[in-house]
Write a protein that holds these residues in place. Sequence first.
Motif, PDB file in Angstrom:
ATOM      1  N   HIS A   9      10.029  58.188 -29.096  1.00 33.79           N
ATOM      2  CA  HIS A   9      10.889  58.944 -28.196  1.00 33.79           C
ATOM      3  C   HIS A   9      12.341  58.778 -28.627  1.00 33.79           C
ATOM      4  O   HIS A   9      12.731  57.717 -29.138  1.00 33.79           O
ATOM      5  N   ARG A  11      16.580  59.779 -27.477  1.00 32.35           N
ATOM      6  CA  ARG A  11      17.446  60.107 -26.344  1.00 32.35           C
ATOM      7  C   ARG A  11      18.744  60.729 -26.843  1.00 32.35           C
ATOM      8  O   ARG A  11      19.334  60.270 -27.824  1.00 32.35           O
ATOM      9  N   PRO A  49      10.336  69.452 -23.357  1.00 27.63           N
ATOM     10  CA  PRO A  49       9.699  69.579 -22.037  1.00 27.63           C
ATOM     11  C   PRO A  49       9.618  71.020 -21.567  1.00 27.63           C
ATOM     12  O   PRO A  49      10.507  71.834 -21.832  1.00 27.63           O
ATOM     13  N   ARG A  53       9.750  69.789 -16.242  1.00 26.14           N
ATOM     14  CA  ARG A  53       8.985  68.623 -16.679  1.00 26.14           C
ATOM     15  C   ARG A  53       9.864  67.715 -17.529  1.00 26.14           C
ATOM     16  O   ARG A  53      11.004  68.040 -17.848  1.00 26.14           O
ATOM     17  N   SER A  54       9.313  66.574 -17.929  1.00 26.64           N
ATOM     18  CA  SER A  54       9.977  65.674 -18.865  1.00 26.64           C
ATOM     19  C   SER A  54       8.962  65.192 -19.880  1.00 26.64           C
ATOM     20  O   SER A  54       7.751  65.335 -19.682  1.00 26.64           O
ATOM     21  N   ALA A  56       8.088  62.038 -20.804  1.00 27.91           N
ATOM     22  CA  ALA A  56       8.232  60.626 -20.475  1.00 27.91           C
ATOM     23  C   ALA A  56       7.299  59.761 -21.320  1.00 27.91           C
ATOM     24  O   ALA A  56       6.338  60.250 -21.932  1.00 27.91           O
ATOM     25  N   GLU A  57       7.617  58.479 -21.375  1.00 28.80           N
ATOM     26  CA  GLU A  57       6.736  57.520 -22.040  1.00 28.80           C
ATOM     27  C   GLU A  57       5.339  57.630 -21.439  1.00 28.80           C
ATOM     28  O   GLU A  57       5.173  57.769 -20.230  1.00 28.80           O
ATOM     29  N   ARG A  84       1.615  70.720 -18.444  1.00 24.43           N
ATOM     30  CA  ARG A  84       2.342  69.472 -18.719  1.00 24.43           C
ATOM     31  C   ARG A  84       2.646  69.298 -20.196  1.00 24.43           C
ATOM     32  O   ARG A  84       3.540  68.529 -20.555  1.00 24.43           O
ATOM     33  N   ASP A 131      19.094  63.157 -22.034  1.00 26.50           N
ATOM     34  CA  ASP A 131      17.818  63.868 -22.151  1.00 26.50           C
ATOM     35  C   ASP A 131      16.909  63.150 -23.146  1.00 26.50           C
ATOM     36  O   ASP A 131      17.371  62.633 -24.171  1.00 26.50           O
ATOM     37  N   VAL A 132      15.611  63.121 -22.864  1.00 27.67           N
ATOM     38  CA  VAL A 132      14.642  62.411 -23.709  1.00 27.67           C
ATOM     39  C   VAL A 132      13.610  63.392 -24.248  1.00 27.67           C
ATOM     40  O   VAL A 132      13.083  64.233 -23.503  1.00 27.67           O
TER      41      VAL A 132
END
Length: 288
Positions: A9, A11, A49, A53-54, A56-57, A84, A131-132
């Motif tokens: 990931h 950032r 995303p 949504r994101s 995420a880990e 998703r 943002d990730v």
Amino acid sequence: MGQVMPVSHVRVTGVERITPRTARVTFTGDALPRLLEDRPDQQMKLCLPREGRSVAEGLLPEQSAEDAYGMRWYEAFLAIPEARRPWMRSFTIRSYDRRYNAMAVDFVLHGDLHGNGGPAARWGAAARPGDVLGMVGPSSLYARPLPEAARLLLAGDETALPAIATVLEALPAATGALVYAEVADAAEERELPPTAGGVEVHWVHRDRGGSLVAAVREAGPALDGVDAAWVAGEASAVRALRRHLVDEHQLPKAAVEFSGYWRRALTQDDAPTEEDLAWAAERAADAS
């Protein structure tokens, strides 16, 4: 590097609009120091995303060390429910600064000046620090050496400009470079790195009716001394240029490095066409 296509990931730490239609986004990430190498044209995929949504880990599947070429990982990725599942798009790393663990990636904002195009353009136009995104790769398994040349032709559209810049930065001092770059208009031109062997740059503007293929075909004496080429961008243009360079300019196939970054009217979510598969097989044959 262990895993063939490592998953991590990143950032966002900064966003800069370097031209009206290009956003340069700077990322950091714990895995970057061990993943990124000092070589040109490092390609990876970013997982973007969907709206609301994101990434995420824990959302993206883990990559198994036994999963050669990442096929099982991709099957697991596709098994994520569509609502998703992130959009996944390919990018070339423009630069990486180890001192600050900072990776720069250019987002071409196709469509209008506000980036109302595909998922990558929309995300790039709205990107903010913090943002990730998920990142798949890069992997040295897919690294291809630059063709040796006294004078190297580099040809591509705006999607190829980050890679062209990294290639110029990596050229041996004895190699001269000739660049043909297609962009929307004069405002999209940008400064390219100088080289010890000298670089000659020709900008091709679509708003004036220019096209990359036509410009290279009509280059005439400008191609004198070119003994190898690197071509990237829209797939049909890349194919046409490679045919021209091999058939008309008499370059050996092995001297023309080529890559179709995107397909007109199709996205990376669409299945490859028969022509895509045929060209992928030819590219693999040239590399063997």
